[in-house]
Design an enzyme around this catalytic site. Structure first.
Site, PDB file in Angstrom:
ATOM      1  N   GLY C  12      -7.643 172.987  94.910  1.00 48.61           N
ATOM      2  CA  GLY C  12      -8.057 174.282  94.366  1.00 48.61           C
ATOM      3  C   GLY C  12      -8.082 174.247  92.856  1.00 48.61           C
ATOM      4  N   VAL C  24      -6.785 165.087  77.427  1.00 48.72           N
ATOM      5  CA  VAL C  24      -6.908 163.685  77.823  1.00 48.72           C
ATOM      6  C   VAL C  24      -8.036 163.014  77.048  1.00 48.72           C
ATOM      7  CG1 VAL C  24      -7.525 162.180  79.765  1.00 48.72           C
ATOM      8  CG2 VAL C  24      -5.859 164.020  80.089  1.00 48.72           C
ATOM      9  N   ARG C  73     -13.155 169.295  98.639  1.00 49.09           N
ATOM     10  CA  ARG C  73     -12.407 168.592  99.682  1.00 49.09           C
ATOM     11  C   ARG C  73     -13.061 167.234  99.926  1.00 49.09           C
ATOM     12  NH1 ARG C  73     -13.068 173.063 104.127  1.00 49.09           N
ATOM     13  NH2 ARG C  73     -12.055 174.832 103.107  1.00 49.09           N
ATOM     14  N   GLY C 103      -2.982 169.394  93.165  1.00 46.24           N
ATOM     15  CA  GLY C 103      -1.780 169.866  93.823  1.00 46.24           C
ATOM     16  C   GLY C 103      -1.243 168.840  94.795  1.00 46.24           C
ATOM     17  N   ASP C 104      -0.488 169.266  95.787  1.00 48.54           N
ATOM     18  CA  ASP C 104       0.233 168.274  96.592  1.00 48.54           C
ATOM     19  C   ASP C 104      -0.693 167.477  97.504  1.00 48.54           C
ATOM     20  OD1 ASP C 104      -0.151 169.977  98.728  1.00 48.54           O
ATOM     21  OD2 ASP C 104       1.872 169.682  99.505  1.00 48.54           O
ATOM     22  N   THR C 127      -2.274 173.739  89.738  1.00 45.98           N
ATOM     23  CA  THR C 127      -2.460 174.661  90.861  1.00 45.98           C
ATOM     24  C   THR C 127      -1.841 175.992  90.484  1.00 45.98           C
ATOM     25  OG1 THR C 127      -1.684 175.255  93.063  1.00 45.98           O
ATOM     26  CG2 THR C 127      -0.401 173.607  91.916  1.00 45.98           C
ATOM     27  N   ILE C 128      -2.485 177.080  90.912  1.00 44.05           N
ATOM     28  CA  ILE C 128      -1.915 178.386  90.609  1.00 44.05           C
ATOM     29  C   ILE C 128      -0.683 178.675  91.456  1.00 44.05           C
ATOM     30  CG2 ILE C 128      -4.152 179.339  89.919  1.00 44.05           C
ATOM     31  CD1 ILE C 128      -4.158 180.893  92.609  1.00 44.05           C
ATOM     32  N   ASP C 129      -0.426 177.846  92.468  1.00 45.29           N
ATOM     33  CA  ASP C 129       0.629 178.162  93.433  1.00 45.29           C
ATOM     34  C   ASP C 129       2.025 177.779  92.945  1.00 45.29           C
ATOM     35  OD1 ASP C 129      -1.416 179.002  95.148  1.00 45.29           O
ATOM     36  OD2 ASP C 129      -1.662 176.978  95.939  1.00 45.29           O
ATOM     37  N   ASP C 131       3.710 175.271  93.564  1.00 44.02           N
ATOM     38  CA  ASP C 131       4.510 174.750  94.680  1.00 44.02           C
ATOM     39  C   ASP C 131       4.650 173.231  94.619  1.00 44.02           C
ATOM     40  OD1 ASP C 131       1.851 174.298  95.164  1.00 44.02           O
ATOM     41  OD2 ASP C 131       1.914 174.858  97.271  1.00 44.02           O
ATOM     42  N   ARG C 156      -2.071 200.434  90.676  1.00 44.68           N
ATOM     43  CA  ARG C 156      -1.047 201.455  90.438  1.00 44.68           C
ATOM     44  C   ARG C 156      -1.681 202.763  89.963  1.00 44.68           C
ATOM     45  NH1 ARG C 156       4.145 202.220  91.750  1.00 44.68           N
ATOM     46  NH2 ARG C 156       4.801 200.176  90.998  1.00 44.68           N
ATOM     47  N   MET C 171      -2.146 185.441  96.338  1.00 46.29           N
ATOM     48  CA  MET C 171      -2.193 184.049  96.782  1.00 46.29           C
ATOM     49  C   MET C 171      -0.854 183.339  96.585  1.00 46.29           C
ATOM     50  SD  MET C 171      -5.888 182.603  95.627  1.00 46.29           S
ATOM     51  CE  MET C 171      -7.332 182.750  96.695  1.00 46.29           C
ATOM     52  N   GLY C 172      -0.839 182.041  96.903  1.00 48.25           N
ATOM     53  CA  GLY C 172       0.367 181.237  96.709  1.00 48.25           C
ATOM     54  C   GLY C 172       0.557 180.169  97.773  1.00 48.25           C
ATOM     55  N   ARG C 173      -0.439 180.052  98.659  1.00 48.11           N
ATOM     56  CA  ARG C 173      -0.337 179.123  99.790  1.00 48.11           C
ATOM     57  C   ARG C 173       0.925 179.409 100.600  1.00 48.11           C
ATOM     58  NH1 ARG C 173      -0.988 172.921 100.153  1.00 48.11           N
ATOM     59  NH2 ARG C 173       0.724 173.104  98.686  1.00 48.11           N
ATOM     60  N   GLU C 229       0.307 185.661 100.638  1.00 49.19           N
ATOM     61  CA  GLU C 229      -0.589 185.260 101.728  1.00 49.19           C
ATOM     62  C   GLU C 229       0.150 184.346 102.703  1.00 49.19           C
ATOM     63  OE1 GLU C 229      -3.916 182.976 100.281  1.00 49.19           O
ATOM     64  OE2 GLU C 229      -2.653 181.487  99.305  1.00 49.19           O
ATOM     65  N   ARG C 261      -7.982 182.700  90.973  1.00 43.70           N
ATOM     66  CA  ARG C 261      -8.117 181.289  90.583  1.00 43.70           C
ATOM     67  C   ARG C 261      -8.868 181.108  89.276  1.00 43.70           C
ATOM     68  NH1 ARG C 261      -6.110 178.068  94.057  1.00 43.70           N
ATOM     69  NH2 ARG C 261      -6.321 178.343  96.301  1.00 43.70           N
TER      70      ARG C 261
END
Lengths: 334, 334, 334, 334
Positions: C12, C24, C73, C103-104, C127-129, C131, C156, C171-173, C229, C261
């Protein structure tokens, strides 16, 4: 019949110039016109410095501030020799139509060029100052209002925390559009614009009286004066001194500066830029020339170039009078 | 002569409602009118739930989203008994003028109330949907365009990264103003709005053909379809399935949702809200009643309430046609 | 000695990936390394689709969302044959070092590649997650918190106007970092994250009790539940139904979706991305390989790739406990 | 046992001060402590000007810039008599614990107060300058970086359009944290901060050499120099003149000014403010006093007040060295 079109951006940059370039690119592509972009304003025309513009250039262009064609001053173009050379270069490059995005200096240049070159010349108003006659708004104006307003919103936080007087200088060249609308939308307490400016003495007396009225009513409170650039003699320093003569010290100046020219354009600027860009290309090949395209009451118009600078464009009186009343005399009747 | 004025906000909230309340407060203060605010829309009128509104309430109000008076649905007010009760309550509270900020449902209610109550009724258009006749824009509309546009700008980042198709649902009730302008300003690749909607089959065929044309030209690229709510049968799920029938999978749906109703208003909404609020108060005590104040071509207008909903307000044809051409047939002539 | 370095972005996309690519590029330029960028994640490695990256690519790159290298992917790379092919292609292109931003999933692929290829492999967490074990933060995480928080701030406004309950999916997987921090910073009234999730029954009982406690104390008020999520069975629809069983209706769901994202990265993501990009290049040519660079307590670290996914990364207990106490039990002791 | 707690904000305001006040209110409510807020910093303590703070004050407070308690300078508190009076007033009001949100001037005052008053004193670091020892970050710092960065992003648009040199002055009192991080995150081309400042001559030589190197390589390009306030003799005017001596004219100055103090806090400031506020209240009634609460490596710490100002807090060397290398010597090895 296929045409060769050229485009340049000139004068101060404004958010939405790129959105307009994008619209011109797509419209030319649809019409099967060849499009080139001169770089650095009229300099590119004199140096034959240009690039080809195609759909490959449009990706993610609508949201970018600045101008991918760059802008610059051009002293040479202010001379008759410069204009001759530009005309000759346009002929060499076999350009049928030249599109100029810019403000009144750019349009004066275009008008002079029109005296020497018999191709088609179309102006598109792009400036944050909105000081162009014949169109309700100019590209970049809406974004600059929001940028200035958001900055004043932030200044308000500190002004409130310290119950302090702030002077905020807003751009606009010699017109009050930007300062006035930023001040009104940010709920500033006073605004100084050239259109309503009488004299430093008169204005400072009003400001002081407003401050005193507010403080008599509420105790110490914040007070924000928005000042259009080029109005007050010696700018914010001049106003600060004038206030000191009235024993009002502890005043903080903030000059918003060039931040107001940049940033991703807001929707209204992107839409105006797209509308005007498409409209300009729709005129390519017609006998309409030496005009600026604009929008009045949400309809496209064409305006002879000199009409864009001959008379100072008035503020929207109906709107402004109403709103100013709320601001300046806010505490009079309490 | 001093007057007693009441104000309420009704229907979906919109950014700028508070800016309008602020303008009404200040204008009433200046005119020496007493002002009360009914809470929770027409419910407050039925329950006699109101607060006093004075300059103390205006601090930092112009920039707040939502409405400090709250809003709500009110079933009781849709009955004749409810309207009677409201009329009686207004008389009990000795109200001369009732100002209603809201959309067409709110104005229908106001019109009915006008049949039973002989005080003055003034509407102010406040809705992000811009689906109110007789005014060029409604309070909240400009902010919602920018909010939706910024969200689509963000979706574009991911769509580009993955060269993927995204469907983005935008609010607007039964009108396409918001979706169309958000789509155009965000450079979306296709837009589905009720005003131009023929049938799911026709639309999906066009979408598929645009996607294929783009991909034939450029290889895999991102493609963003903006869809107005309440148009496509079964919404984004319906469109996703329709695309799958054409072997277009890997489509991502995004429903922007209630985020579009909130946020600090942009300058254009604050200015419109202030203008209309001041204008409404300027009419207090006149024999103009059962109207909505609006702005057409930058001038204030008054519109009989039924005119605000009788005919569907048309999109700005001049602008939209031009811009849509750039979007939908972008790759046709290449 | 000069090196040939390759970089790709995978998984992602996240705001700041471009800022990292920029760092880089500059660091490689300084070190006289040749740098190429594979496009579309591991697909580019398999298809030998790459571009040269030089200082020409860095202009205005730090502030762009998405990734100029694209992501995708790649099913083929999950097979042993795919990994062989990738290794062979890297050798053909004479790459010394491969940098993978992702990410992972991306790191698992990199680890497998390391078994077949003897060049140097360096991961950078994007990754925004958030994790990913072994680093305090991941590129994109800070921006996503602000994006989600701003959206909840807007929700609100409407929630307050209508004193209504809103459910907001973030989000957050499979991790609660994003939802939790967005909820805490937006002053949400309840948050559901996997790390603290017991069962739907337990959670819904707590939510209902909080709502009732608030309403007993204050009358109708807004109430915002943030839901990560992939936690609640059947998502927001499931929670809506569960609340209905407790006679809480009139609940509005908002799914923030892919908006989270995108967008221009906030400063913290740009700084982290720049730091990690520079650090990764500083390791080129060393014998440190098959690691991810990260930052712990503001110091650069290297982490063996498997350590990045083996254990679920814990939330910051010290901070979170304190803040959650304020949120969830806010009205208990009143 | 129930306690009486007082809180005040002092020194320059910073985004997140209100979020911290909110956390303190809720935490006190939970602990059954009575909480009052002194207004206008130490002045309120001397004038016994305070308000009661309860949950009613917390609505929509987390996102507001400024401070609802106001701030101010206080000359009287710098005298021993002033401190005596403050101590006496605290006793009269039966305050057990005084919480001071502010910067090093505020903490010096608190330390002196601690010599005369035997109640508990707890400091919380709130300043955009981040120049407080013993804590990694101060409340307001993260927001100010983003505000300054966004402004520089906008200046970049114009700088690029005109390929011009801009000098941007950023706040920070006598520390470079804000200027450095804003410059790095906005990809400025040069940064002048007190920590690395050798002499005007040395710096101007480096700047000129960087500009020439860039222009030799790329032709005319934009060049942005970020300058921390209070470093260069005579500020941006001084630097402009120094550049003119090197025949570099056409330089534009922008002073960001007080805009940097305001605005809605970003998530990191809201979270830090909430964490520290909660932590401070957790210490109420303990024998820990005359300390500042802070966060180091994401863990709460307490720091004796003098430690917060005794040594200049160092920039994060690991991070900064890496990033500066990318910036300043960017074109050296090309």
């Amino acid at each position: 019949m296929s045409k060769r079109v050229a485009i340049l951006t000139s004068g101060g940059d404004a958010p939405g110039m790129n959105a307009c370039i994008r619209a011109v690119i797509i419209a030319c592509q649809k019409a099967n016109y060849t499009l080139i972009g001169y770089k650095h304003g009229y300099n590119g025309l004199l140096q034959q410095e240009y690039i080809s513009l195609s759909l490959d250039s449009t990706h993610n262009l609508i949201q970018q501030g600045g101008t991918i064609l760059h802008s610059a001053r051009c002293e040479e173009f202010k001379t008759r020799e410069g204009v001759f050379k530009a005309a000759k270069n346009l002929d060499k490059a076999e350009i049928d139509t030249l599109i100029v995005i810019g403000g009144d200096g750019s349009f004066r240049g275009a008008e002079t060029l029109g005296e020497e070159w018999d191709g088609q010349i179309l102006g598109i108003p792009g400036t944050i100052d909105n000081d162009i006659g014949g169109t309700d708004a100019t590209i970049g104006y809406f974004t600059a209002i929001d940028t200035a307003m958001s900055s004043i919103d932030k200044v308000r936080d500190t002004a409130d925390a310290f119950e302090r007087i702030f002077l905020v200088e807003v751009m606009g060249r010699n017109a009050g559009f930007l300062a006035l609308n930023a001040a009104l939308s940010a709920a500033a307490d006073y605004v100084v614009v050239p259109e309503f400016f009488e004299s430093p003495d008169v204005e400072v007396t009003k400001i002081v009286s407003q401050i005193k009225a507010q403080r008599a009513l509420k105790g110490p409170v914040s007070f924000i004066v928005v000042v259009a650039e080029n109005v007050w003699p010696n700018g914010l320093n001049g106003l600060t001194e004038a206030l000191q003569h009235h024993h009002i010290n502890d005043v903080r100046p903030v000059t918003l500066g060039h931040v107001q020219r940049g940033g991703s354009p807001v929707a209204q600027d992107r839409l105006l830029a797209t509308t005007l860009g498409e409209f300009a290309v729709s005129l390519v090949g017609s006998d309409i020339t030496n005009i600026m395209v604009g929008e009045v009451n949400q309809r496209p118009v064409t305006v002879p170039l000199p009409k864009t600078w001959e008379n100072a464009k008035p503020l929207n009186v109906a709107r402004v009078d109403a709103m100013l009343t709320l601001m300046n005399e806010r505490y009079n009747n309490v």
